[in-house]
Scaffold this active site. Structure first.
Site, PDB file in Angstrom:
ATOM      1  N   GLY A   1       0.659  -1.227  -0.051  1.00  0.00           N
ATOM      2  CA  GLY A   1       0.010   0.122  -0.039  1.00  0.00           C
ATOM      3  C   GLY A   1       0.805   1.197   0.074  1.00  0.00           C
ATOM      4  O   GLY A   1       2.287   1.074  -0.185  1.00  0.00           O
ATOM      5  N   PHE A   2       0.010   2.335   0.263  1.00  0.00           N
ATOM      6  CA  PHE A   2       0.289   3.440  -0.051  1.00  0.00           C
ATOM      7  C   PHE A   2       1.982   3.585   0.991  1.00  0.00           C
ATOM      8  O   PHE A   2       3.354   3.786   1.139  1.00  0.00           O
ATOM      9  CB  PHE A   2       0.301   4.583  -0.288  1.00  0.00           C
ATOM     10  CG  PHE A   2       0.490   6.332   0.172  1.00  0.00           C
ATOM     11  CD1 PHE A   2       1.854   6.282  -0.184  1.00  0.00           C
ATOM     12  CD2 PHE A   2      -0.153   7.259   0.897  1.00  0.00           C
ATOM     13  CE1 PHE A   2       2.191   7.696   0.283  1.00  0.00           C
ATOM     14  CE2 PHE A   2       0.110   7.912   2.019  1.00  0.00           C
ATOM     15  CZ  PHE A   2       0.941   8.623   1.398  1.00  0.00           C
ATOM     16  N   ILE A   3       1.544   3.859   2.669  1.00  0.00           N
ATOM     17  CA  ILE A   3       2.177   4.310   3.746  1.00  0.00           C
ATOM     18  C   ILE A   3       3.647   2.880   4.359  1.00  0.00           C
ATOM     19  O   ILE A   3       4.034   2.905   4.082  1.00  0.00           O
ATOM     20  CB  ILE A   3       1.511   4.434   5.225  1.00  0.00           C
ATOM     21  CG1 ILE A   3       0.472   5.425   4.797  1.00  0.00           C
ATOM     22  CG2 ILE A   3       2.594   4.255   6.291  1.00  0.00           C
ATOM     23  CD1 ILE A   3       0.216   5.804   5.720  1.00  0.00           C
TER      24      ILE A   3
ATOM     25  N   ASP B   1       0.106  -8.649   1.401  1.00  0.00           N
ATOM     26  CA  ASP B   1      -1.571  -8.241   0.767  1.00  0.00           C
ATOM     27  C   ASP B   1      -1.821  -8.797   0.369  1.00  0.00           C
ATOM     28  O   ASP B   1      -1.561  -8.852  -0.770  1.00  0.00           O
ATOM     29  CB  ASP B   1      -0.296  -6.593   0.453  1.00  0.00           C
ATOM     30  CG  ASP B   1      -0.521  -5.344  -0.039  1.00  0.00           C
ATOM     31  OD1 ASP B   1      -0.544  -4.511   0.626  1.00  0.00           O
ATOM     32  OD2 ASP B   1      -2.028  -5.613  -0.410  1.00  0.00           O
TER      33      ASP B   1
ATOM     34  N   GLY C   1      -3.632  -2.114  -3.011  1.00  0.00           N
ATOM     35  CA  GLY C   1      -2.539  -2.220  -2.717  1.00  0.00           C
ATOM     36  C   GLY C   1      -1.579  -2.500  -3.808  1.00  0.00           C
ATOM     37  O   GLY C   1      -2.474  -2.648  -4.503  1.00  0.00           O
TER      38      GLY C   1
ATOM     39  N   LEU D   1      -0.337  -3.094   8.745  1.00  0.00           N
ATOM     40  CA  LEU D   1      -0.959  -2.035   7.964  1.00  0.00           C
ATOM     41  C   LEU D   1      -2.169  -1.967   7.007  1.00  0.00           C
ATOM     42  O   LEU D   1      -2.880  -1.028   6.284  1.00  0.00           O
ATOM     43  CB  LEU D   1       0.221  -0.784   7.196  1.00  0.00           C
ATOM     44  CG  LEU D   1       0.634  -0.012   7.882  1.00  0.00           C
ATOM     45  CD1 LEU D   1       1.934  -0.248   9.381  1.00  0.00           C
ATOM     46  CD2 LEU D   1       1.827   0.894   7.016  1.00  0.00           C
TER      47      LEU D   1
ATOM     48  N   ALA E   1      -1.592   0.267  12.782  1.00  0.00           N
ATOM     49  CA  ALA E   1      -1.515   0.759  12.207  1.00  0.00           C
ATOM     50  C   ALA E   1      -3.665   1.506  12.004  1.00  0.00           C
ATOM     51  O   ALA E   1      -4.631   1.035  11.817  1.00  0.00           O
ATOM     52  CB  ALA E   1      -1.861   1.104  10.709  1.00  0.00           C
TER      53      ALA E   1
ATOM     54  N   TYR F   1     -15.138   3.168   9.258  1.00  0.00           N
ATOM     55  CA  TYR F   1     -14.125   3.167   9.543  1.00  0.00           C
ATOM     56  C   TYR F   1     -13.680   3.728  10.695  1.00  0.00           C
ATOM     57  O   TYR F   1     -12.953   2.816  11.507  1.00  0.00           O
ATOM     58  CB  TYR F   1     -13.571   3.927   7.976  1.00  0.00           C
ATOM     59  CG  TYR F   1     -12.268   4.279   8.116  1.00  0.00           C
ATOM     60  CD1 TYR F   1     -11.302   2.836   8.308  1.00  0.00           C
ATOM     61  CD2 TYR F   1     -11.308   5.034   8.369  1.00  0.00           C
ATOM     62  CE1 TYR F   1      -9.689   2.873   7.503  1.00  0.00           C
ATOM     63  CE2 TYR F   1     -10.124   5.234   8.608  1.00  0.00           C
ATOM     64  CZ  TYR F   1      -8.885   3.904   8.250  1.00  0.00           C
ATOM     65  OH  TYR F   1      -7.738   4.218   8.272  1.00  0.00           O
TER      66      TYR F   1
ATOM     67  N   LYS G   1     -11.681   0.781  13.058  1.00  0.00           N
ATOM     68  CA  LYS G   1      -9.794   1.236  13.814  1.00  0.00           C
ATOM     69  C   LYS G   1     -10.377   1.480  15.753  1.00  0.00           C
ATOM     70  O   LYS G   1      -9.549   1.078  15.915  1.00  0.00           O
ATOM     71  CB  LYS G   1      -9.667   2.159  13.287  1.00  0.00           C
ATOM     72  CG  LYS G   1      -9.076   1.878  11.625  1.00  0.00           C
ATOM     73  CD  LYS G   1      -7.820   1.543  11.632  1.00  0.00           C
ATOM     74  CE  LYS G   1      -7.488   1.322  10.303  1.00  0.00           C
ATOM     75  NZ  LYS G   1      -6.390  -0.088  10.571  1.00  0.00           N
TER      76      LYS G   1
END
Ligand code: UDP
Length: 323
Positions: free
Chosen positions: A10-12, A31, A36, A76, A117, A149, A153
């Site tokens: 993914g991005f991070i 992943d 991602g 993540l 995360a 979301y 989390k």
């Protein structure tokens, strides 16, 4: 030492993987490529210390395989980004809650330290800003899908702290609007990626609402530094950390900055929230992190200014997306 990064494509995640490899660690990526992309790992794909496993974190067999030889975990993998959450709240909850539950249980069984995360989205509409980790939270009603979301989390955070009480070495990072190269204009790191994409195409920058809502943006390299400290420092275990940069900017001003930095004289187009996200959408009008805990316990401070980060991000867009 081998480290598992779930969501590592993914991005991070991909930036975290690159940094861990640079530091000399062996890395396993798990992943499912739903958000991602393998291209995110393009620079390190053939690295001898990198193992990439494509699969679902909620599948026990896959997770067991991913954990082989692993001594530390960064979790993540999640469904992230407002559009994806609105498109599939059920999958958001399933992946984000079951996935985390399984990762924490697996880490507890193996006595592995884990960094989880989370997101500034858990503050919801907010009670006071800057928001500190132990502040009360203000989420909207479950009839508004956006909050699925945050709720997922938040439950992850409860799970993490409950496991910490059982002796698990676990820390939580709440990211505040991370941006930078590889953020997907259709996914997470949304607004800056979208503005860059629009500038590159010569299209109007779409500012939602009146654009007076604010956010505090943190460059991905800084977010990775904060994550590493939260994942490695023993002082971090049992704590939640805001990983953000305290400078606040309205989305309207952000659009102006993007115009200036990219040098593309594209117009700004105001789009109503209902047009952007459908009827009944609830917006977070402000979001600013209190950063003193990360500073005190992790010695962490975001260093890259918004101007500098936007320049670096634009450079990537120009080169990689060919502007
Ligand atoms: N936004 C915008 N135009 C876009 C995408 C997003 O004005 O094309 C706004 C959005 O309404 C929010 C802010 O930018 O106020 C940040 O949105 P993003 O989806 O990046 O993250 P959020 O903080 O809402 O999770």
């Amino acid at each position: 030492m081998r480290i598992l990064v779930t969501g590592g494509a993914g991005f991070i995640g991909s930036h975290l993987v690159e940094r861990l490899l640079q530091e000399g660690y062996a890395v396993t990526v798990l992943d499912d490529l739903s958000g991602g992309r393998l291209e995110n790992l393009g620079a390190v794909r053939d690295h001898p210390r990198l193992r990439i496993l494509i699969g679902d974190v909620t599948d026990p067999v896959t997770l067991r395989r991913a954990l082989e030889g692993v001594e530390r975990v960064f979790h993540l993998a999640a469904v992230v980004g407002v559009p994806r959450v609105l498109a599939d709240p059920l999958r958001t909850i399933r992946v984000n809650v079951r996935g985390t539950e399984m990762v924490l249980e697996a880490c507890a069984e193996r006595d592995l330290p884990v960094c989880l995360a989370s997101s500034s989205e858990v503050y919801g509409k907010g009670i006071r800003w800057p928001a500190a980790e132990e502040d009360d939270l203000r989420l909207g009603s479950p009839t508004v899908a956006r909050w699925a979301y945050a709720a997922s989390k938040l439950l992850d955070e409860h799970l993490a702290l409950a496991w910490a009480r059982q002796g698990l070495r676990v820390s939580v990072v709440r990211y505040f609007n991370v941006y930078g190269p590889r953020a997907d204009p259709d996914g997470y790191g949304y607004v800056i990626a979208r503005f860059m994409d629009q500038a590159l195409r010569g299209e109007p920058l779409t500012v939602y609402g009146d654009g007076r809502q604010t956010r505090s943006f943190i460059y991905v390299e800084d977010a990775v530094e904060g994550t590493l400290r939260a994942g490695f420092l023993p002082e971090a275990f049992g704590w939640i950390f805001n990983i953000g940069r305290a400078e606040e900017i309205s989305i309207r001003e952000l659009a102006e900055k993007v115009r200036a930095i990219t040098g593309r004289s594209v117009p700004v187009r105001f789009v109503s929230f209902s047009e952007a996200y459908g009827p009944g959408f609830e917006e977070t009008p402000r979001r600013v992190p209190e950063v003193s805990r990360a500073r005190a316990l992790l010695g962490f401070e975001a260093r890259v200014t918004l101007d500098e980060g936007l320049r670096r991000t634009w450079e990537w867009w120009r080169v990689c997306r060919r502007g």
